[in-house]
Design a protein around this motif. Structure first.
Motif, PDB file in Angstrom:
ATOM      1  N   PRO A  11       0.834  -1.163  -0.144  1.00  0.00           N
ATOM      2  CA  PRO A  11       0.015   0.036   0.210  1.00  0.00           C
ATOM      3  C   PRO A  11       0.783   1.262   0.015  1.00  0.00           C
ATOM      4  O   PRO A  11       0.527   2.068  -0.801  1.00  0.00           O
ATOM      5  N   ARG A  12       1.886   1.290   0.777  1.00  0.00           N
ATOM      6  CA  ARG A  12       2.830   2.334   0.903  1.00  0.00           C
ATOM      7  C   ARG A  12       3.505   3.111  -0.379  1.00  0.00           C
ATOM      8  O   ARG A  12       4.062   4.103  -0.716  1.00  0.00           O
ATOM      9  N   ALA A  13       3.440   1.900  -1.140  1.00  0.00           N
ATOM     10  CA  ALA A  13       4.241   2.224  -2.579  1.00  0.00           C
ATOM     11  C   ALA A  13       3.249   3.245  -3.429  1.00  0.00           C
ATOM     12  O   ALA A  13       4.010   3.899  -4.443  1.00  0.00           O
ATOM     13  N   VAL A  14       2.168   3.274  -3.222  1.00  0.00           N
ATOM     14  CA  VAL A  14       1.287   4.211  -3.936  1.00  0.00           C
ATOM     15  C   VAL A  14       0.451   5.314  -3.174  1.00  0.00           C
ATOM     16  O   VAL A  14       0.117   6.542  -3.613  1.00  0.00           O
ATOM     17  N   VAL A  15       0.474   4.991  -1.781  1.00  0.00           N
ATOM     18  CA  VAL A  15      -0.057   5.932  -0.896  1.00  0.00           C
ATOM     19  C   VAL A  15       0.789   5.969   0.171  1.00  0.00           C
ATOM     20  O   VAL A  15       0.794   5.301   1.453  1.00  0.00           O
ATOM     21  N   PRO A  16       1.822   6.870   0.251  1.00  0.00           N
ATOM     22  CA  PRO A  16       2.910   6.708   1.231  1.00  0.00           C
ATOM     23  C   PRO A  16       2.245   6.688   2.781  1.00  0.00           C
ATOM     24  O   PRO A  16       3.026   6.339   3.643  1.00  0.00           O
ATOM     25  N   ALA A  17       1.251   7.503   2.986  1.00  0.00           N
ATOM     26  CA  ALA A  17       0.804   7.644   4.356  1.00  0.00           C
ATOM     27  C   ALA A  17      -0.249   6.461   4.899  1.00  0.00           C
ATOM     28  O   ALA A  17      -0.733   6.778   5.747  1.00  0.00           O
TER      29      ALA A  17
END
Length: 238
Positions: free
Chosen positions: A129-135
């Motif tokens: 998930p953090r690869a596209v939505v860092p937060a």
């Protein structure tokens, strides 16, 4: 009133009886309207049930607990409509068993997420998930891409839902496994039959990106891409 409550607390059985009465009234208020739901909720003429592949994805979505953080119910509040789109209609969930409405918003509401993002985006998001939505605080589900989809039970699942009123015909039930494969393989020999059974509004493509095999990733992405797109009712001017 306080004295009455105080005296009631001194009599344990009386308190138990009062709790039962209060809970029964609350339960009736919530349950009674369900007996007339068939009369109050009009099913849209173009509402389609989930395809076998989408249904399999829905089961995985529930299995992995996604519903615990993502609601599928847009309330009729201006800020929610501005962010997510048209408020949810009860009729949109007429074929859902169980329905996934709620107000839990650890993650965004997904009622209208269908086709909002690409399949590639969803695959990357589920793997990391953090690869596209860092937060993002969403857990990763990398095993979905490596786990073959079990299609052996799809016919039984459709048959069970048919008994609950979902319009799965005997033909749809008998071809459930083949239809799951056909939806993820555009050049499948069963493609024409799949379209004939579910219509040309259904997306047919390799959702997980791998034509060589059908995985749980294909099923989950197919399900996510169907959300908010099973009927045009919310988008038709009233």
């Amino acid at each position: 009133m306080l004295r009455l409550h105080y005296n009631l607390e001194r009599v344990s059985m009386g308190l138990v009886a009062a709790i039962i009465v209060a809970a029964s009234i609350g339960g009736l208020v919530e349950i009674a309207p369900l007996f007339t739901i068939d009369e109050t909720v009009e099913v849209p003429a173009d509402l389609r049930p989930h395809t076998p592949l989408e249904l399999a994805g829905r089961e995985i979505y529930i299995r992995e607990g996604c519903y615990a953080c993502h609601s599928q119910m847009i309330r009729s509040l201006a800020d929610e409509i501005d962010r997510y789109g048209h408020y949810s209609l009860a009729s949109e969930s007429a074929y859902d068993h169980p329905m996934l409405w709620g107000s839990k918003r650890t993650g965004p509401d997904l009622a209208r997420v269908g086709e909002k993002y690409s399949d590639v985006w969803h695959a990357a998001h589920l793997v990391n998930p953090r690869a596209v939505v860092p937060a993002s605080i969403m857990p990763a589900y990398p095993w979905l891409a490596a786990t073959p989809l079990n299609i052996s039970t799809l016919s039984a699942q459709l048959a069970t839902l048919a008994r609950l009123g979902v319009p799965y015909s005997p033909e749809r039930i008998a071809n459930a496994a083949a239809d799951a494969l056909a939806q993820a393989r555009p050049d499948s020999a069963d493609g024409a039959g799949f379209v004939a059974r579910y219509g040309d509004r259904v997306a047919v493509r390799p959702f997980g990106g791998d034509l060589a095999r059908l995985t749980e990733m294909d099923a989950v992405i197919a399900y996510l891409q169907s959300l908010g797109r099973l009927t045009t009712a919310p988008y038709v001017p009233q």
